[in-house]
Design an enzyme around this catalytic site. Structure first.
Site, PDB file in Angstrom:
ATOM      1  N   HIS A 160       0.745  -1.247   0.018  1.00  5.44           N
ATOM      2  CA  HIS A 160      -0.452  -0.402   0.135  1.00  5.44           C
ATOM      3  C   HIS A 160       0.808   1.074  -0.235  1.00  5.44           C
ATOM      4  O   HIS A 160       2.068   1.392   0.521  1.00  5.44           O
ATOM      5  CB  HIS A 160      -0.753  -0.022   1.297  1.00  5.44           C
ATOM      6  CG  HIS A 160       0.199  -0.013   2.261  1.00  5.44           C
ATOM      7  ND1 HIS A 160      -0.166  -0.928   3.018  1.00  5.44           N
ATOM      8  CD2 HIS A 160       0.633   1.125   3.467  1.00  5.44           C
ATOM      9  CE1 HIS A 160       0.549  -0.501   4.345  1.00  5.44           C
ATOM     10  NE2 HIS A 160       1.145   0.369   4.454  1.00  5.44           N
TER      11      HIS A 160
HETATM   12  C1  T46 Z   1       2.803   0.397   6.611  1.00  8.03           C
HETATM   13  C2  T46 Z   1       3.724  -1.040   7.676  1.00  8.03           C
HETATM   14  C3  T46 Z   1       4.777  -0.672   7.337  1.00  8.03           C
HETATM   15  C4  T46 Z   1      -4.141  -0.780  13.955  1.00  8.03           C
HETATM   16  O1  T46 Z   1      -5.547  -1.734  14.320  1.00  8.03           O
HETATM   17  N1  T46 Z   1      -4.171  -0.812  14.434  1.00  8.03           N
HETATM   18  C5  T46 Z   1      -2.549  -0.069  13.183  1.00  8.03           C
HETATM   19  O2  T46 Z   1      -1.561   1.611  14.053  1.00  8.03           O
HETATM   20  C6  T46 Z   1      -1.990  -0.402  12.042  1.00  8.03           C
HETATM   21  C7  T46 Z   1      -0.135   0.179  11.977  1.00  8.03           C
HETATM   22  C8  T46 Z   1      -2.107  -1.102  12.042  1.00  8.03           C
HETATM   23  N2  T46 Z   1      -3.392  -1.911  12.462  1.00  8.03           N
HETATM   24  C9  T46 Z   1      -4.536  -2.974  12.025  1.00  8.03           C
HETATM   25  C10 T46 Z   1      -4.745  -2.826  10.701  1.00  8.03           C
HETATM   26  C11 T46 Z   1      -4.821  -4.596  10.283  1.00  8.03           C
HETATM   27  O3  T46 Z   1      -5.917  -4.800  10.681  1.00  8.03           O
HETATM   28  O4  T46 Z   1      -3.354  -4.405  12.117  1.00  8.03           O
HETATM   29  C12 T46 Z   1      -3.569  -4.874  10.936  1.00  8.03           C
HETATM   30  C13 T46 Z   1      -2.605  -5.605  10.395  1.00  8.03           C
HETATM   31  O5  T46 Z   1      -2.508  -4.110   9.101  1.00  8.03           O
HETATM   32  P1  T46 Z   1      -1.537  -4.453   7.777  1.00  8.03           P
HETATM   33  O6  T46 Z   1      -2.386  -5.123   7.547  1.00  8.03           O
HETATM   34  O7  T46 Z   1      -1.539  -3.155   7.399  1.00  8.03           O
HETATM   35  O8  T46 Z   1       0.211  -4.213   8.414  1.00  8.03           O
HETATM   36  P2  T46 Z   1       0.975  -4.116   6.986  1.00  8.03           P
HETATM   37  O9  T46 Z   1       1.940  -5.278   8.014  1.00  8.03           O
HETATM   38  O10 T46 Z   1       0.753  -4.433   6.451  1.00  8.03           O
HETATM   39  O11 T46 Z   1       1.670  -2.816   7.191  1.00  8.03           O
HETATM   40  C14 T46 Z   1       1.684  -1.734   8.438  1.00  8.03           C
HETATM   41  C15 T46 Z   1       0.930  -0.654   8.552  1.00  8.03           C
HETATM   42  O12 T46 Z   1      -0.257  -0.987   8.394  1.00  8.03           O
HETATM   43  C16 T46 Z   1       1.000   0.504   6.930  1.00  8.03           C
HETATM   44  O13 T46 Z   1       1.146   1.164   8.005  1.00  8.03           O
HETATM   45  O14 T46 Z   1       3.434   1.789   6.372  1.00  8.03           O
HETATM   46  O15 T46 Z   1       3.187  -1.314   8.395  1.00  8.03           O
END
Ligand code: T46
Length: 135
Positions: free
Chosen positions: A49
Site C-alpha cells: 500500500h
Molecule cells: C505501513 C507498514 C510499514 C491497527 O489497528 N492499528 C495500526 O496502527 C496499524 C498499523 C494496523 N492496525 C491493524 C490493521 C490490520 O487489521 O492491524 C492489522 C495489520 O495491519 P496491516 O495489514 O496494515 O499491516 P502491514 O504490515 O501490511 O502494514 C503496516 C502498517 O499498517 C502500514 O501503515 O506502512 O506496516
C-alpha cells in the site's frame, strides 16, 4: 524523490548500548503513534500500500526484513539489518515488506494515528494518482 535512510548514533557505556530517537532530530515529524511488527510468518509479504499523508520511520530492532519502495518514478529495495538505521516512508510511496527473519521486530514511528482512509491499497489507484500528479 529519493528514499532516505537515517543513521542513528548509539550511546555506549559499560552497561551496553542505547539509541534515543527525538522528534525534530532523528525523527523528522511529530510522533503520534508507535507500532511494531513481529512474528511475521515465513513467506509473507506485508505492506502493499501507500499512504496519502502519513509519514513514517521504520527501524528493524532485531533480525531483518526487506522493503521494496516505489514512488512511481523510482523503485528501490532496502534490506534492513541494523537497529542503528531508520528508513523513511514518505507519503505516496508504494511499499512492500518481505523476507522477514523469524526474529524480526520492526518498529514504526508514525506522524498520525491509525486511519484506514489514509491507505491506498490498490496499485491501480496509486498508479493513477501518481500519473495525475505528474500531468
Ligand atoms: C505501513 C507498514 C510499514 C491497527 O489497528 N492499528 C495500526 O496502527 C496499524 C498499523 C494496523 N492496525 C491493524 C490493521 C490490520 O487489521 O492491524 C492489522 C495489520 O495491519 P496491516 O495489514 O496494515 O499491516 P502491514 O504490515 O501490511 O502494514 C503496516 C502498517 O499498517 C502500514 O501503515 O506502512 O506496516
Amino acid at each position: 524523490m529519493s528514499f532516505e535512510i537515517n543513521q542513528f548514533t548509539p550511546r555506549g557505556d559499560s552497561q551496553g548500548w542505547l539509541i534515543a530517537l527525538e522528534e525534530g532530530r532523528q525523527v523528522p515529524f511529530p510522533i503520534k503513534r508507535v507500532y511494531y511488527i513481529f512474528g511475521t510468518k515465513p513467506g509473507v509479504k506485508r505492506g502493499k500500500h501507500a499512504h496519502r499523508k502519513l509519514r513514517q520511520l521504520a527501524i528493524c530492532l532485531s533480525g531483518s526484513c526487506r522493503f521494496i519502495m516505489d514512488d512511481g518514478a523510482t523503485r528501490n529495495e532496502f534490506l534492513l539489518t541494523s537497529n542503528t538505521q531508520g528508513l523513511q516512508i514518505d507519503p505516496m510511496v508504494w511499499h512492500e515488506m518481505e523476507e522477514f527473519s523469524a526474529d524480526c521486530v520492526l518498529l514504526v514511528l508514525a506522524s498520525d494515528i491509525y486511519d484506514e482512509s489514509d491507505y491506498i491499497r490498490s496499485k491501480d489507484e496509486f498508479d493513477s494518482l501518481v500519473y495525475q500528479r505528474q500531468h
